[in-house]
Write an enzyme that holds these catalytic residues in place. Structure first.
Site, mmCIF file in Angstrom:
data_model
loop_
_atom_site.group_PDB
_atom_site.id
_atom_site.type_symbol
_atom_site.label_atom_id
_atom_site.label_comp_id
_atom_site.label_asym_id
_atom_site.label_seq_id
_atom_site.Cartn_x
_atom_site.Cartn_y
_atom_site.Cartn_z
ATOM 1 N N LYS A 30 41.157 -40.232 -4.043
ATOM 2 C CA LYS A 30 40.271 -39.167 -3.568
ATOM 3 C C LYS A 30 39.157 -38.959 -4.597
ATOM 4 O O LYS A 30 39.405 -39.065 -5.812
ATOM 5 C CB LYS A 30 41.103 -37.885 -3.397
ATOM 6 C CG LYS A 30 40.376 -36.720 -2.737
ATOM 7 C CD LYS A 30 41.347 -35.560 -2.526
ATOM 8 C CE LYS A 30 40.712 -34.387 -1.814
ATOM 9 N NZ LYS A 30 41.689 -33.284 -1.572
ATOM 10 N N SER A 77 41.732 -31.621 3.069
ATOM 11 C CA SER A 77 40.487 -32.177 2.588
ATOM 12 C C SER A 77 40.584 -33.650 2.177
ATOM 13 O O SER A 77 39.541 -34.278 1.967
ATOM 14 C CB SER A 77 39.981 -31.345 1.406
ATOM 15 O OG SER A 77 40.883 -31.419 0.325
ATOM 16 N N SER A 91 46.127 -30.216 1.678
ATOM 17 C CA SER A 91 45.155 -31.310 1.798
ATOM 18 C C SER A 91 45.713 -32.717 1.721
ATOM 19 O O SER A 91 44.983 -33.661 2.006
ATOM 20 C CB SER A 91 44.061 -31.146 0.753
ATOM 21 O OG SER A 91 43.151 -30.188 1.199
HETATM 22 N N1 GLN Z 1 42.205 -26.325 3.754
HETATM 23 C C1 GLN Z 1 42.588 -25.634 2.558
HETATM 24 C C2 GLN Z 1 41.364 -25.094 1.878
HETATM 25 O O1 GLN Z 1 40.325 -25.274 2.393
HETATM 26 C C3 GLN Z 1 43.361 -26.548 1.665
HETATM 27 C C4 GLN Z 1 42.509 -27.480 0.944
HETATM 28 C C5 GLN Z 1 43.225 -28.278 -0.092
HETATM 29 O O2 GLN Z 1 44.454 -28.359 -0.109
HETATM 30 N N2 GLN Z 1 42.438 -28.819 -1.010
HETATM 31 O O3 GLN Z 1 41.420 -24.491 0.863
#
Ligand code: GLN
Length: 497
Positions: free
Chosen positions: A87, A162, A186
């Site tokens: 990532k 994400s 995510s």
């Molecule tokens: N969707 C969640 C957020 O926007 C989790 C994102 C993540 O785990 N980086 O914070």
């Protein structure tokens, strides 16, 4: 077919070698790290439309050669020549680390994250970086400066987020495994929406050193893979104490994918609060998983975690303040692209305005507000109390159950653009995952079936949650379900080796 044949087969057969297959073939001199790298690069090129990969590692060929040289010197490398994607918030020396943000345009990392270092030491080759929601803030990989990643199961739909690029890449088998990060779901949610396995380790189990911070008390790096065995292989490399991460834990562990025998006698609690509001396909996949568990000698009962009803509110009231503080460092003075201004402050303001996307700006503002004097007690401090109550709910449930189960997401992949105009709808996509991060627990998403929507087969995931430091149990359980055929990563049509 031998591992080597399947590793090098050029057909589009609907199967794909695992990382374990590839490492075995390299170790047996049936193929080379360089050949595997070329294969991964060709697949990435052929799948450019997915927009899963943001940049390639200019040092990848040198890493492949170094792995080959070490093999020739007689070393045993658990990830010999395995191509891996990271990532784009994980540092790898000499590669771009953009966090999918304009503010980091042109930033090349001078050092390796601990996870990167461990992968390379184990013989892996870092092929490149994957697309993501900007700074990890989102559930669809649409809030990226590089544009959205497409879901290989239906390119009109999101891959989740994400870590959507890491998930789409593994689903389409560009590389057999990848790394994501999980602050509120995510790794797990995109794994579910693309039909692969994703593990969110116990907080502190895998080093955060070199992971760009979003919300430091929640962030953790986790692997995505097409088999439980590959998750075990990766966790044996990634997990471990790191003095460079102050929250790192001393907890040695040996991971392996389990068999159906590992399931017998387990007590599984189905979280009652997660049974509402799911699509029929998600309900069916959960039911199918529970039936398979019962058949394997598992006790399955419902359990209530009442405070999880407040998990989303508490999560965003903790994640946003932490983000507002972590992202203060991006002002154009040290990292990335700088905008001119009348003075230093003017330049910083212009840099942040031009460099951050709308969702990131919204979170910095809300986070700053929740931390400001007069509002701190009403918001941040209250959310911290809810966080404690959620952890206590889990602790209570784990007195009676070894593992808890929920859907990973209440619905399969949604259409691009469907939730971008409504931030609260996007936040609600995390309903099944954020409580786990608030409590610091390990959880896994396994590919548990499909839901057909508008004529397309869309993957559905089921999530298992374990007590802290029982990550191994989750990987064993996933292996057991895989062996029973109740969990399986299927290749979407048109992709594969
Ligand atoms: N969707 C969640 C957020 O926007 C989790 C994102 C993540 O785990 N980086 O914070």
């Amino acid at each position: 077919m031998s591992a080597a044949q399947s590793a090098t087969a050029q057909s589009s057969a609907a199967q794909s070698p695992t990382a374990a297959d590839l490492a075995r073939a390299v170790q047996a001199r049936e193929t080379t790290p360089e050949t595997l790298l070329q294969g991964a690069l060709a697949r990435i090129e052929a799948a450019r439309d997915l927009n899963a990969v943001t940049s390639l590692n200019p040092g990848a060929a040198a890493q492949a050669q170094a792995a080959q040289a070490r093999l020739e010197a007689g070393e045993q490398l658990p990830l010999a020549g395995v191509p891996v994607l990271l990532k784009d918030n994980i540092n790898a020396a000499g590669t771009q680390t953009s966090c999918a943000s304009r503010i980091l345009a042109g930033y090349v990392s001078p050092y390796d994250a601990t996870v990167t270092e461990r992968l390379v030491a184990a013989g892996a080759v870092i092929v490149g970086k994957t697309n993501m929601d900007e700074f990890g803030m989102g559930s669809s990989t649409e809030s990226s400066a590089f544009g959205p990643t497409l879901n290989p199961w239906d390119t009109a739909r999101v891959p989740g987020g994400s870590s959507g690029g890491s998930a789409a890449a593994v689903a389409a088998c560009l590389t057999p495994v990848s790394l994501g990060s999980d602050t509120g779901g995510s790794v797990r949610q995109p794994a579910a929406l693309t039909g692969v396995y994703g593990l969110k380790p116990t907080y502190g189990r895998v080093s955060r050193y070199g992971l760009v911070a979003y919300a430091s008390s929640l962030d953790v790096v986790g692997p995505l893979a097409r088999s439980a065995g590959d998750l075990a292989l990766l966790m044996n490399v990634l997990a471990g104490y790191d003095p460079r991460d102050a929250t790192s834990l001393h907890a040695p562990a040996q991971f392996r994918a389990g068999t159906p025998d590992d399931l017998r006698g387990l007590r599984v609690g189905v979280v009652r609060e997660s049974l509402e509001g799911n699509t029929p396909g998600v309900e069916a996949a959960l039911r199918g998983t529970l039936d398979a568990l019962r058949g394997a000698g598992v006790t399955v009962q419902e359990v209530s975690l009442p405070t999880t009803a407040h998990a989303i509110a508490a999560y965003y009231l903790i994640a946003m303040p932490e983000a507002s503080s972590n992202l203060a460092r991006f002002d154009g003075m040290v990292y990335g692209a700088r905008q001119p201004g009348a003075d230093v402050e003017g330049s910083m303001t212009a840099t942040r305005e031009a460099g951050f996307g709308r969702e990131v700006q919204r979170r910095i503002m809300l986070g700053t507000y929740a931390l400001s004097s007069g509002y701190y007690d009403a918001y941040y401090s209250k959310a911290m109390k809810v966080r404690r109550l959620i952890a206590e709910d889990f602790a209570r449930a784990f007195r009676d159950y070894d593992v808890l189960v929920t859907p990973t997401s209440p619905f399969p992949a949604f259409r691009r653009g469907e939730k971008t105009r409504d931030p609260l709808a996007m936040y609600a996509a995390d309903v099944d995952t954020v409580a786990v991060n608030l409590a610091g627990l390990p959880a896994i998403s396994v590919p548990a079936g499909f839901e057909t929507v508008e004529g397309k087969r869309l993957p559905v995931g089921v999530q298992f949650i374990a007590p802290a430091l029982q990550d191994e149990l989750l990987v064993r359980l996933a292996g057991g379900l895989e062996a029973l055929g109740a969990a399986r990563a299927v290749l979407p049509e048109g992709y594969g080796v």
